[in-house]
Design an enzyme around this catalytic site. Structure first.
Site, PDB file in Angstrom:
ATOM      1  N   ASP A  78      39.281  -4.389  91.752  1.00  0.00           N
ATOM      2  CA  ASP A  78      39.038  -5.034  93.052  1.00  0.00           C
ATOM      3  C   ASP A  78      40.074  -5.164  93.966  1.00  0.00           C
ATOM      4  O   ASP A  78      41.041  -5.647  93.208  1.00  0.00           O
ATOM      5  CB  ASP A  78      37.968  -6.108  92.914  1.00  0.00           C
ATOM      6  N   ASP A  90      42.502 -15.322  96.341  1.00  0.00           N
ATOM      7  CA  ASP A  90      42.248 -15.294  94.922  1.00  0.00           C
ATOM      8  C   ASP A  90      43.305 -15.660  94.018  1.00  0.00           C
ATOM      9  O   ASP A  90      43.131 -16.430  92.965  1.00  0.00           O
ATOM     10  CB  ASP A  90      42.008 -13.825  94.566  1.00  0.00           C
ATOM     11  N   GLU A 145      39.321 -14.047  85.878  1.00  0.00           N
ATOM     12  CA  GLU A 145      39.092 -12.733  86.418  1.00  0.00           C
ATOM     13  C   GLU A 145      40.504 -12.176  86.979  1.00  0.00           C
ATOM     14  O   GLU A 145      40.436 -10.860  87.049  1.00  0.00           O
ATOM     15  CB  GLU A 145      38.097 -12.712  87.735  1.00  0.00           C
ATOM     16  N   GLU A 146      41.286 -13.054  87.321  1.00  0.00           N
ATOM     17  CA  GLU A 146      42.655 -12.468  88.066  1.00  0.00           C
ATOM     18  C   GLU A 146      43.675 -12.173  86.915  1.00  0.00           C
ATOM     19  O   GLU A 146      44.694 -11.805  87.315  1.00  0.00           O
ATOM     20  CB  GLU A 146      43.101 -13.387  89.062  1.00  0.00           C
ATOM     21  N   ASP A 165      35.892 -17.409  87.338  1.00  0.00           N
ATOM     22  CA  ASP A 165      36.226 -16.544  88.333  1.00  0.00           C
ATOM     23  C   ASP A 165      36.583 -17.553  89.679  1.00  0.00           C
ATOM     24  O   ASP A 165      35.930 -18.265  90.026  1.00  0.00           O
ATOM     25  CB  ASP A 165      34.833 -16.060  88.666  1.00  0.00           C
ATOM     26  N   LEU A 196      37.642 -17.218  92.526  1.00  0.00           N
ATOM     27  CA  LEU A 196      37.240 -17.168  93.927  1.00  0.00           C
ATOM     28  C   LEU A 196      36.214 -16.160  93.831  1.00  0.00           C
ATOM     29  O   LEU A 196      36.494 -14.833  93.635  1.00  0.00           O
ATOM     30  CB  LEU A 196      38.434 -17.043  94.788  1.00  0.00           C
ATOM     31  N   ASP A 197      34.968 -16.372  93.842  1.00  0.00           N
ATOM     32  CA  ASP A 197      33.854 -15.426  94.016  1.00  0.00           C
ATOM     33  C   ASP A 197      33.264 -15.008  95.514  1.00  0.00           C
ATOM     34  O   ASP A 197      33.101 -15.985  96.072  1.00  0.00           O
ATOM     35  CB  ASP A 197      32.777 -16.037  93.143  1.00  0.00           C
ATOM     36  N   GLU A 230      31.437 -14.806  85.295  1.00  0.00           N
ATOM     37  CA  GLU A 230      30.346 -14.793  86.392  1.00  0.00           C
ATOM     38  C   GLU A 230      28.828 -15.079  85.700  1.00  0.00           C
ATOM     39  O   GLU A 230      28.052 -15.990  86.175  1.00  0.00           O
ATOM     40  CB  GLU A 230      30.345 -13.542  87.169  1.00  0.00           C
TER      41      GLU A 230
HETATM   42  P1  AHG Z   1      34.513 -11.252  93.332  1.00  0.00           P
HETATM   43  O1  AHG Z   1      34.765 -11.522  94.710  1.00  0.00           O
HETATM   44  O2  AHG Z   1      34.875 -12.212  92.386  1.00  0.00           O
HETATM   45  O3  AHG Z   1      35.127  -9.968  92.878  1.00  0.00           O
HETATM   46  O4  AHG Z   1      32.822 -10.968  93.155  1.00  0.00           O
HETATM   47  C1  AHG Z   1      32.085 -10.292  93.995  1.00  0.00           C
HETATM   48  C2  AHG Z   1      30.947 -10.045  93.438  1.00  0.00           C
HETATM   49  C3  AHG Z   1      29.870 -11.135  93.654  1.00  0.00           C
HETATM   50  O5  AHG Z   1      30.166 -12.316  94.044  1.00  0.00           O
HETATM   51  C4  AHG Z   1      28.729 -10.346  94.764  1.00  0.00           C
HETATM   52  O6  AHG Z   1      27.480 -10.941  94.376  1.00  0.00           O
HETATM   53  C5  AHG Z   1      29.184  -9.016  94.550  1.00  0.00           C
HETATM   54  O7  AHG Z   1      30.293  -9.007  93.791  1.00  0.00           O
HETATM   55  C6  AHG Z   1      29.023  -8.109  95.532  1.00  0.00           C
HETATM   56  O8  AHG Z   1      29.215  -6.752  95.107  1.00  0.00           O
HETATM   57  P2  AHG Z   1      28.595  -5.480  96.190  1.00  0.00           P
HETATM   58  O9  AHG Z   1      29.624  -5.621  97.306  1.00  0.00           O
HETATM   59  O10 AHG Z   1      28.559  -4.258  95.370  1.00  0.00           O
HETATM   60  O11 AHG Z   1      27.180  -5.849  96.715  1.00  0.00           O
HETATM   61 MN    MN Z   2      32.966 -13.105  91.389  1.00  0.00          MN
HETATM   62 MN    MN Z   3      36.743 -13.333  92.274  1.00  0.00          MN
END
Ligand code: AHG
Ligand code: MN
Ligand code: MN
Length: 340
Positions: free
Chosen positions: A64, A70, A93-94, A116, A118-119, A275
């Protein structure tokens, strides 16, 4: 404790006193997480004012795009957990590998933390809620040496505590040690998390379902049939793009959150350790359910690696049961004319 403000620190110390053999380490850890949450909250709140928005220009272990906040949240959590010596190691996560924390003043810590930091971080730039997710395990390796991978690869059923912080219209910390779920709202005027919701119980059903419907055609037939059913039943669709926010709404209003496998993410996208497991523990403690799209209980999955992904269906018990019935009914149904 009913008629006056109860701060998070008071509450966890009060709870510790109910356990005559508690050493205070878990209490200390939860307090450290509370402090880190306040620091992250401060930065999230002023994000629009500073040059802290936007991508930091690299990708994390799971591919990502990493946002600057983050990294900041990751640093602050590690710093707060490192200082007190209550935590023997962190898996984040990081960070590709787990981070061992050297003993402070010879104190052997019994616990490790998965986080995690920052989610929902893709939401930061547009002022939409983000969160922090955490889980705490008792370490299983020899406490006189550094932590090992096995300390982190524990099943969700072994969690000692778990929770999340939601940086939303207000900032709220929700956690459980396996005896119910309580929430603490940050009062910015006194800088304290104050008990705001005691012993939260999830509604048996809700009026919303929560899934990235943009991937509909990439889902397996049984998930598509279940989503069609939600639509037939006139459930509203709510999907924030930050799982913490969606789960928080579901805890109070009921509903179901789904992240099935897609062609891009054949195992699902969300990460088991930091998560799905902590949120599954919280949701189960409120009376909800959390299973994979193959109908295994999330908390009983055997973790094999730190950044393992899983599919998930989580939320109100009757809605998860309904999803389960659709999977049983439609999975492995042979395609008609090559189509499902
Ligand atoms: P993060 O920001 O920690 O990478 O998590 C994002 C996760 C979760 O929080 C969210 O519901 C989902 O990824 C969204 O993914 P899509 O954009 O694929 O729906
Ligand atoms: Mn997350
Ligand atoms: Mn995250």
């Amino acid at each position: 404790m009913e008629n006056r403000i109860v701060t998070l620190d008071e509450f966890i110390i009060h709870r510790q006193k109910e356990h005559p053999f508690a050493t205070g380490e878990l209490t200390g850890l939860l307090r450290d997480i509370g402090v880190a949450a306040k620091i992250v909250n401060r930065e999230v709140n002023k994000a629009g004012l500073l040059n802290i928005l936007g991508a930091a220009g690299k990708e994390n272990k799971t591919g990502d795009s990493v946002q600057k906040l983050d990294l900041y949240a990751n640093e602050k959590l590690i710093e707060c957990l490192r200082n007190s010596g209550e935590c023997a190691g962190i898996a984040s996560e990081e960070s590709e590998d787990f981070i061992p924390i050297p003993a402070v003043e010879g104190k052997e810590s019994k616990y490790v933390v998965v986080v995690d930091p920052l989610d929902g971080s893709s939401n930061i730039d547009v002022n939409v809620s983000v969160g922090t997710i955490f889980g705490i395990y008792r370490r299983v390796s020899d406490p006189s040496g550094p932590v090992q991978l096995e300390d982190f690869l524990q099943k969700g059923t072994d969690l000692v505590a778990a929770g999340y912080v939601l940086y939303g219209t207000s900032t709220i910390l929700v956690y459980t040690t396996g005896r119910g779920v309580n929430a603490f709202t940050l009062d910015p005027t006194i800088g304290e998390f104050c008990l705001s919701h005691q012993n939260i119980k999830i509604p048996k059903r809700g009026n919303f379902y929560s899934v990235n419907q943009g991937y509909y055609l990439k889902f397996d037939v049984e998930m598509r049939r279940y989503i069609d059913h939600c639509s037939d039943e006139n459930y509203g669709l709510r999907y924030i793009g930050s799982m913490v926010s969606d789960i928080h709404r579901i805890l109070f209003q009921g509903g179901i959150f789904l992240y099935p496998n897609t062609r891009k993410y054949p195992q699902g996208k969300l990460r088991l350790l930091y998560e799905c497991n902590p949120l599954a523990f919280v949701v189960e403690q409120t009376g909800g359910k959390a299973i994979t799209c193959n109908l295994e209980r999330i908390l009983e999955l055997e973790p094999r690696e730190l950044h393992q992904r899983t599919t998930i269906a989580i939320g109100s018990p009757e809605m998860v049961d309904e999803m389960e019935a659709f999977v049983k009914r439609y999975a492995n149904v042979p395609a008609v004319n090559g189509q499902n």
